[in-house]
Design a protein around this motif. Sequence first.
Motif, PDB file in Angstrom:
ATOM      1  N   LEU A 151       7.312   0.562   2.997  1.00 20.64           N
ATOM      2  CA  LEU A 151       6.762   1.631   2.167  1.00 20.64           C
ATOM      3  C   LEU A 151       6.256   1.060   0.848  1.00 20.64           C
ATOM      4  O   LEU A 151       5.165   1.374   0.384  1.00 20.64           O
ATOM      5  N   LEU A 152       7.070   0.192   0.259  1.00 20.58           N
ATOM      6  CA  LEU A 152       6.666  -0.463  -0.978  1.00 20.58           C
ATOM      7  C   LEU A 152       5.401  -1.273  -0.772  1.00 20.58           C
ATOM      8  O   LEU A 152       4.502  -1.286  -1.602  1.00 20.58           O
ATOM      9  N   ALA A 153       5.346  -1.957   0.374  1.00 20.48           N
ATOM     10  CA  ALA A 153       4.198  -2.804   0.662  1.00 20.48           C
ATOM     11  C   ALA A 153       2.931  -1.961   0.761  1.00 20.48           C
ATOM     12  O   ALA A 153       1.877  -2.346   0.252  1.00 20.48           O
ATOM     13  N   ILE A 154       3.060  -0.791   1.397  1.00 20.27           N
ATOM     14  CA  ILE A 154       1.894   0.088   1.523  1.00 20.27           C
ATOM     15  C   ILE A 154       1.432   0.540   0.149  1.00 20.27           C
ATOM     16  O   ILE A 154       0.256   0.500  -0.190  1.00 20.27           O
ATOM     17  N   LEU A 155       2.417   0.925  -0.688  1.00 18.65           N
ATOM     18  CA  LEU A 155       2.093   1.328  -2.053  1.00 18.65           C
ATOM     19  C   LEU A 155       1.395   0.200  -2.797  1.00 18.65           C
ATOM     20  O   LEU A 155       0.347   0.391  -3.417  1.00 18.65           O
ATOM     21  N   ALA A 156       1.964  -0.991  -2.705  1.00 18.38           N
ATOM     22  CA  ALA A 156       1.379  -2.135  -3.398  1.00 18.38           C
ATOM     23  C   ALA A 156      -0.026  -2.400  -2.885  1.00 18.38           C
ATOM     24  O   ALA A 156      -0.938  -2.721  -3.661  1.00 18.38           O
ATOM     25  N   ALA A 157      -0.206  -2.272  -1.572  1.00 18.43           N
ATOM     26  CA  ALA A 157      -1.515  -2.533  -0.985  1.00 18.43           C
ATOM     27  C   ALA A 157      -2.549  -1.585  -1.567  1.00 18.43           C
ATOM     28  O   ALA A 157      -3.664  -1.992  -1.918  1.00 18.43           O
ATOM     29  N   ILE A 158      -2.161  -0.314  -1.692  1.00 20.21           N
ATOM     30  CA  ILE A 158      -3.100   0.669  -2.212  1.00 20.21           C
ATOM     31  C   ILE A 158      -3.400   0.392  -3.679  1.00 20.21           C
ATOM     32  O   ILE A 158      -4.555   0.405  -4.122  1.00 20.21           O
ATOM     33  N   VAL A 159      -2.331   0.090  -4.459  1.00 21.52           N
ATOM     34  CA  VAL A 159      -2.524  -0.141  -5.890  1.00 21.52           C
ATOM     35  C   VAL A 159      -3.382  -1.375  -6.134  1.00 21.52           C
ATOM     36  O   VAL A 159      -4.320  -1.359  -6.927  1.00 21.52           O
ATOM     37  N   ILE A 160      -3.097  -2.444  -5.434  1.00 17.17           N
ATOM     38  CA  ILE A 160      -3.786  -3.708  -5.709  1.00 17.17           C
ATOM     39  C   ILE A 160      -5.247  -3.665  -5.276  1.00 17.17           C
ATOM     40  O   ILE A 160      -6.153  -4.021  -6.019  1.00 17.17           O
ATOM     41  N   SER A 161      -5.446  -3.228  -4.052  1.00 16.00           N
ATOM     42  CA  SER A 161      -6.803  -3.363  -3.537  1.00 16.00           C
ATOM     43  C   SER A 161      -7.563  -2.040  -3.553  1.00 16.00           C
ATOM     44  O   SER A 161      -8.720  -2.004  -3.159  1.00 16.00           O
ATOM     45  N   GLY A 162      -6.905  -0.966  -4.009  1.00 18.61           N
ATOM     46  CA  GLY A 162      -7.573   0.329  -4.057  1.00 18.61           C
ATOM     47  C   GLY A 162      -8.126   0.748  -2.708  1.00 18.61           C
ATOM     48  O   GLY A 162      -9.181   1.357  -2.619  1.00 18.61           O
ATOM     49  N   GLY A 163      -7.446   0.371  -1.666  1.00 19.81           N
ATOM     50  CA  GLY A 163      -7.888   0.769  -0.337  1.00 19.81           C
ATOM     51  C   GLY A 163      -8.783  -0.272   0.309  1.00 19.81           C
ATOM     52  O   GLY A 163      -8.840  -0.391   1.517  1.00 19.81           O
ATOM     53  N   GLN A 164      -9.495  -1.078  -0.544  1.00 18.60           N
ATOM     54  CA  GLN A 164     -10.313  -2.153   0.003  1.00 18.60           C
ATOM     55  C   GLN A 164      -9.388  -3.305   0.373  1.00 18.60           C
ATOM     56  O   GLN A 164      -8.521  -3.655  -0.395  1.00 18.60           O
ATOM     57  N   SER A 165      -9.556  -3.878   1.526  1.00 16.73           N
ATOM     58  CA  SER A 165      -8.627  -4.950   1.859  1.00 16.73           C
ATOM     59  C   SER A 165      -9.362  -6.276   1.898  1.00 16.73           C
ATOM     60  O   SER A 165     -10.143  -6.537   2.794  1.00 16.73           O
ATOM     61  N   SER A 166      -9.113  -7.067   0.889  1.00 16.97           N
ATOM     62  CA  SER A 166      -9.654  -8.418   0.855  1.00 16.97           C
ATOM     63  C   SER A 166      -8.551  -9.375   1.279  1.00 16.97           C
ATOM     64  O   SER A 166      -7.416  -8.960   1.481  1.00 16.97           O
ATOM     65  N   MET A 167      -8.862 -10.642   1.361  1.00 14.73           N
ATOM     66  CA  MET A 167      -7.838 -11.619   1.734  1.00 14.73           C
ATOM     67  C   MET A 167      -6.720 -11.648   0.701  1.00 14.73           C
ATOM     68  O   MET A 167      -5.564 -11.436   0.996  1.00 14.73           O
ATOM     69  N   TRP A 168      -7.081 -11.891  -0.586  1.00 10.43           N
ATOM     70  CA  TRP A 168      -6.036 -11.986  -1.602  1.00 10.43           C
ATOM     71  C   TRP A 168      -5.390 -10.641  -1.857  1.00 10.43           C
ATOM     72  O   TRP A 168      -4.205 -10.579  -2.177  1.00 10.43           O
ATOM     73  N   GLY A 169      -6.154  -9.565  -1.707  1.00  5.33           N
ATOM     74  CA  GLY A 169      -5.564  -8.236  -1.855  1.00  5.33           C
ATOM     75  C   GLY A 169      -4.443  -8.049  -0.858  1.00  5.33           C
ATOM     76  O   GLY A 169      -3.327  -7.646  -1.213  1.00  5.33           O
ATOM     77  N   GLY A 170      -4.716  -8.371   0.391  1.00  6.51           N
ATOM     78  CA  GLY A 170      -3.704  -8.211   1.428  1.00  6.51           C
ATOM     79  C   GLY A 170      -2.527  -9.133   1.212  1.00  6.51           C
ATOM     80  O   GLY A 170      -1.364  -8.733   1.317  1.00  6.51           O
ATOM     81  N   ILE A 171      -2.855 -10.371   0.865  1.00  2.00           N
ATOM     82  CA  ILE A 171      -1.772 -11.341   0.660  1.00  2.00           C
ATOM     83  C   ILE A 171      -0.893 -10.903  -0.500  1.00  2.00           C
ATOM     84  O   ILE A 171       0.332 -10.887  -0.403  1.00  2.00           O
TER      85      ILE A 171
END
Lengths: 393, 565
Positions: A151-171
């Motif tokens: 759940l935290l990871a999903i939250l972080a994913a949304i916050v960091i990449s704003g829904g766009q998923s780049s390589m470093w965003g995902g990592i």
Amino acid sequence: MTTTTVTVPRPARPSLWRRLPVVHQLRASVGLQRGMLVTGLVLTGVFVLVAAFAPLLAPYGFNQLSADGQAFGAQQPPSAQHWLGTTVGGYDVLSRTIFGARTAFLVIVAGVLLSIFIGIAIGLLSGYFGGWIDRVLVVLADAIYAFPSLLLAILAAIVISGGQSSMWGGIMAAAISITVVFIPQYFRVIRAEAVRIKAEPFVESARVVGTGHLRIMTRHVLRNSTRTLPLILTLNCSEAILTLAGLGFLGFGIEPTSAAEWGYDLNKSLADVTSGIWWTAIPPGVAIVLTVLGVTLVGESLNDLADPRLRNRRRAGRVPADAVGGASVVPGGVITAGAEGIDGLSAFEGSDPVLDVFEDALEHPQAARAADPLESPFPAASDDAGTPDGDRA
Amino acid sequence: MTATAAGGPTAPAEHVVDIQDLHVSFATDAGTVRAVRGVSLQVAPGEVLAVVGESGSGKTVTARTILGLLPETATTQGAVLLTRNDGAATHDVTALTGNQLRSVRGRDVAMVFQEPGSVLNPVYPVGWQIMEGLRAHQDLTRAEAREAAIEVLRRVGIPEPEHRVDHYPHQFSGGQKQRIVIAQALVLNPGLIVADEPTTALDVTVQAEILELLRSLPRDLGSAVVLITHNMGVVADLADRVAVMYDGEIVEQAEVRELFTNAQHPYTRALLDAVPRIGTGGLRERHVPDESVTPVVEARDLRIVYPGRFREPDFVAVDGVDLTIRPGEVLGLVGESGSGKTTIGRAIAGLTPVSSGSLRVLGVELNGAREKHFRPARSRIGFVFQDPATSFNPLLTIAQCVAEPLVVHGRAGDPREARPRVDELLEAVQLPAAFGDRYPHELSGGQRQRASLARALALDPELLIADEPTSALDVSVQARVLDLFARLQAELGFACLFISHDLAVVDLLADRIAVLHRGVLVEEGTGEQVLGAPRHAYTQRLLASLPVPDPDEQADRREQWRSLR
């Protein structure tokens, strides 16, 4: 009693290579435990090598759709051009699996690096000083434990990449989420050790001398509390891989054009499984299993080998009564002192550390932990004789 | 050689246990360690055999072999012939496995362990734990087993056994717990009881009572006792015959009087010489303190209270103690566990806060003092800890550890710069300078304690606090450390608070002796006054409880002790 100037040879200390954490354990292991450790090391080694040399090993790029102007085609079965076929998106499965190791490796490094320093620092402060800081931090750590890491990871994913998923965003999303979950783990381990060690006489002796807090914390407490870190480190590595794969599988992973990612490929191959296309799901799945298995095996074996109660040993051979060279258990060896009274007995205190089997056993923390009063003195003791860094890894 | 004479009844066995050429080796990471080599021992019915030796001599391993209690890593050769408690058969314990071994343990041979606190399971009543052994061997009803448990508790001197059989281990004192452990061993009436350091963990006054109980066993029950100990006083008190072990071998076996008066082997003689005795004169000349000089330590009505946990009363560790140590004087502080002697030492070193009263150390009032004010004085205080094993940071070399005070107080920039002074200090405590490069665990206990002394003396302190510095050491090593201590004190002239539970050790070193009992200073004076003519009843009892390494003298003392009880 006169002051004797005896030249004492320095104890033969094994080379640095033999004292390195994993190497030392490998040499101390035997039987099934050795098999487990070797398997784990080989799997982990292959994983790291594949990650490092992915561009050389992979026949195509991870986001390559065509070669020589000719498209790969989707869901092609394994062939000479594509050893493991192609995915539904038209990527080469083998290449993506190989490049996936690289992404997984980066997540591990980023996640562990982020969490370990913060975790150790606050664990040390909390354990050493105690008081209300300690209580607040412990409650906070407990609260974080209650969050599901995904759940935290999903939250972080949304916050960091704003829904766009780049390589470093995902990592970074995966890395930050595991950081948040891992900090309490490092915190708790270091805190528990710090609480134990600050009551040890050698810390008190530093206090009696008037040593400052910072020096006690770094020189005496921290250096003695890192014993279990390699174990948690390996276990956390496997958890990091699983979190990344889970994110990708849920669709919060990295776009196939930015990086190869096992979880994403698994997700996309869901439909293939029912239509008889096996080659898209199995390679990334096997890669996840083998990597996690390898790292976990290393961690588990290190744990077993660090504990004298769990470590297997070769059985003692039958020693004939007149055998020469069997280690004596009395410090200083067999008595040769004549009738000089106590002076003659100075040999009792011995000069050869390898012989101080019994005393060291009682004093070595690990041996002291062993429950069986007989088990601890003998076997645990001698393994440390001569190897100052003993089982500390 | 396996179970023999399984058939018809044989003549009563000559020995309860007959160990023949026993060899025990242990597999360790450093190779095979031969802990016992070629030991042969016989114990006759009703006999008390003491096996003495220092740590690592193989005495415990030998004793454990009798019960088949060795870890998996051990390889045994030779035979241990154990006679059944009814004399019907003899088994070779080394050849027994599983069920056979279980039936032998408890019935034919039982064990009394060193630490009564950890042998009893804290979550079961003591009666249950005694009944457990009983019902494992005999088909008894609950009520019968309970009766037997009560009976055996009465036999070992637990008051009101009908009532206390249902109590849990924590409701008993240390001495009572050891009685219960002995009761557990006695309940099946074994022919042999192996007691491994049965009194080592106990205070000297409690030890005297447990020894009294152990002495009654052969007399009342006909059990033989194998007593494992390092304490020659206990041997003199209890044993009929003594086997001295060294390096896995028996170097001497003799009747107890024979051994104490006419020891044959040089090791035995050295061992006996090393045992400190009261009234044999000190290791150093008595220092007559100059009354006019300002004392190094001055305590007036000192009280130290440990706050109790929630809804528990506070614990008064030290209650109204007056104490003075003048420059160059050695004050011996004696007391049993819980008497507050260590607390006083820690308070003087600024490790434990003073609750009320006054404690002036090197001119600094410690009641309400801040660390900032006391820190300058710290460089003038040295501290030697009880356990040399844990008082060194295991990751630093000895040289780095000894250099630590020098670096902290700015006398040297880093440990390497301090090395000349460190080598000097190591030489002063008779350790080769090369030992500085070793790690603490590479030294033996005695060497480590000497290094600890070197560290305490690094800053040339005016006051040295030594908290039980030799109680973790073997007697021969202890003698050497005490000797060194006395010489350094004479050379450097520091004042010293020497804390110990052992009256004989204190007598060797101290100018004055102070006796603590439950936080109260009951008696103070010179060694001749306190130990020669004790005035307080507690001091008298303490003195009479101390077993002396001489069977005849000990018999007299025992009478004296009985009259004081």
